[in-house]
Design a protein around this motif. Structure first.
Motif, mmCIF file in Angstrom:
data_model
loop_
_atom_site.group_PDB
_atom_site.id
_atom_site.type_symbol
_atom_site.label_atom_id
_atom_site.label_comp_id
_atom_site.label_asym_id
_atom_site.label_seq_id
_atom_site.Cartn_x
_atom_site.Cartn_y
_atom_site.Cartn_z
ATOM 1 N N PRO A 72 0.983 -1.145 0.085
ATOM 2 C CA PRO A 72 0.106 0.029 0.097
ATOM 3 C C PRO A 72 0.888 1.352 -0.153
ATOM 4 N N GLU A 73 2.153 1.059 0.602
ATOM 5 C CA GLU A 73 3.181 2.393 0.528
ATOM 6 C C GLU A 73 3.895 2.702 -0.752
ATOM 7 N N SER A 74 3.444 1.705 -2.090
ATOM 8 C CA SER A 74 4.448 1.861 -2.966
ATOM 9 C C SER A 74 4.100 3.283 -3.678
ATOM 10 N N ARG A 75 5.108 4.054 -3.755
ATOM 11 C CA ARG A 75 4.984 5.486 -4.281
ATOM 12 C C ARG A 75 4.654 4.927 -5.814
ATOM 13 N N GLN A 76 5.626 4.261 -6.437
ATOM 14 C CA GLN A 76 5.519 4.090 -7.812
ATOM 15 C C GLN A 76 3.910 3.668 -8.449
ATOM 16 N N GLY A 77 3.495 2.824 -7.281
ATOM 17 C CA GLY A 77 1.953 2.469 -7.824
ATOM 18 C C GLY A 77 0.914 3.360 -7.597
ATOM 19 N N ARG A 78 1.147 4.191 -6.539
ATOM 20 C CA ARG A 78 0.253 5.298 -6.433
ATOM 21 C C ARG A 78 0.344 6.194 -7.542
ATOM 22 N N HIS A 79 1.493 6.574 -7.820
ATOM 23 C CA HIS A 79 1.906 7.659 -8.754
ATOM 24 C C HIS A 79 1.099 7.067 -10.100
ATOM 25 N N GLY A 80 1.327 6.061 -10.417
ATOM 26 C CA GLY A 80 0.980 5.293 -11.698
ATOM 27 C C GLY A 80 -0.758 5.288 -11.682
ATOM 28 N N LEU A 81 -1.080 4.837 -10.498
ATOM 29 C CA LEU A 81 -2.766 4.976 -10.358
ATOM 30 C C LEU A 81 -3.260 6.377 -10.844
ATOM 31 N N ALA A 82 -2.485 7.394 -9.981
ATOM 32 C CA ALA A 82 -2.696 8.888 -10.046
ATOM 33 C C ALA A 82 -2.859 9.418 -11.633
ATOM 34 N N PHE A 83 -1.768 8.931 -12.600
ATOM 35 C CA PHE A 83 -1.823 9.317 -13.840
ATOM 36 C C PHE A 83 -2.874 8.568 -14.610
ATOM 37 N N LEU A 143 -6.149 10.484 -13.809
ATOM 38 C CA LEU A 143 -6.190 11.768 -14.128
ATOM 39 C C LEU A 143 -6.435 11.443 -15.671
ATOM 40 N N ALA A 144 -5.879 10.632 -16.574
ATOM 41 C CA ALA A 144 -5.813 10.393 -18.047
ATOM 42 C C ALA A 144 -7.108 9.914 -18.491
ATOM 43 N N ALA A 145 -8.009 9.341 -17.470
ATOM 44 C CA ALA A 145 -9.500 9.026 -17.755
ATOM 45 C C ALA A 145 -10.384 10.011 -17.435
ATOM 46 N N GLY A 146 -9.899 11.214 -16.689
ATOM 47 C CA GLY A 146 -10.904 11.982 -16.395
ATOM 48 C C GLY A 146 -11.634 11.797 -14.990
ATOM 49 N N ARG A 147 -11.130 10.869 -14.273
ATOM 50 C CA ARG A 147 -11.382 10.774 -12.940
ATOM 51 C C ARG A 147 -10.712 11.540 -12.012
ATOM 52 N N LEU A 148 -10.894 13.053 -12.066
ATOM 53 C CA LEU A 148 -9.902 14.033 -11.583
ATOM 54 C C LEU A 148 -9.955 13.924 -9.969
ATOM 55 N N ALA A 149 -10.922 13.879 -9.365
ATOM 56 C CA ALA A 149 -11.135 13.928 -7.835
ATOM 57 C C ALA A 149 -10.242 12.627 -7.450
ATOM 58 N N ASP A 150 -10.362 11.531 -7.887
ATOM 59 C CA ASP A 150 -9.808 10.320 -7.496
ATOM 60 C C ASP A 150 -7.977 10.541 -7.770
ATOM 61 N N GLY A 151 -8.029 10.976 -8.907
ATOM 62 C CA GLY A 151 -6.645 11.245 -9.436
ATOM 63 C C GLY A 151 -5.870 12.040 -8.557
ATOM 64 N N TRP A 152 -6.358 13.205 -8.151
ATOM 65 C CA TRP A 152 -5.815 14.201 -7.387
ATOM 66 C C TRP A 152 -5.447 13.548 -5.956
ATOM 67 N N THR A 153 -6.484 12.908 -5.582
ATOM 68 C CA THR A 153 -6.323 12.143 -4.234
ATOM 69 C C THR A 153 -4.863 11.447 -4.147
ATOM 70 N N GLU A 154 -4.791 10.647 -5.244
ATOM 71 C CA GLU A 154 -3.581 9.805 -5.539
ATOM 72 C C GLU A 154 -2.231 10.318 -5.887
ATOM 73 N N TYR A 155 -2.428 11.584 -6.489
ATOM 74 C CA TYR A 155 -1.391 12.364 -6.858
ATOM 75 C C TYR A 155 -0.479 12.857 -5.846
#
Length: 118
Positions: A55-66, A69-81
């Protein structure tokens, strides 16, 4: 995927995960390849599986954020970003500088610092 061989990457990472489902790096790379292929619903599921292992994988969370965001799920994307590696690097170099994850409703008279990586 950086060489434009997304289908090959998907196949390779899928085979690795079939032989070792707990391979964190392969799970994250497979999720990244899914995102590059535009297969976002699969991407989110794959990142969820990878993050369940670490759960602490920065690479995983960073990838999930992108991917979000790319799919337009902005609120969720910014939370992970907020987990992006550049932010962690800034915090380690400047531990006394508070970083906000949200802007206040009123910025009148406030000091704002925008980081270069933004």
């Amino acid at each position: 995927t950086q060489q434009g061989r997304v289908a090959d990457a998907l196949s390779s990472f899928r085979r690795i995960l079939e032989s070792d489902p707990r391979d964190q790096r392969a799970a994250e790379m497979y999720a990244s390849a899914l995102a590059n292929a535009g297969r976002f619903s699969e991407t989110w599921r794959q990142y969820s599986c990878a993050l369940a292992t670490d759960p602490e994988s920065r690479q995983g969370r960073h990838g999930l954020a992108f991917a979000l965001l790319a799919a337009g799920r902005l609120a969720d994307g910014w939370t992970e970003y907020v987990h992006r590696p550049a932010r962690a690097g800034f915090q380690s170099r400047f531990p006394g500088v508070p970083l906000s994850v949200a802007l206040p409703a009123d910025l009148a008279g406030a000091r704002v610092c925008v980081l270069q990586e933004q």
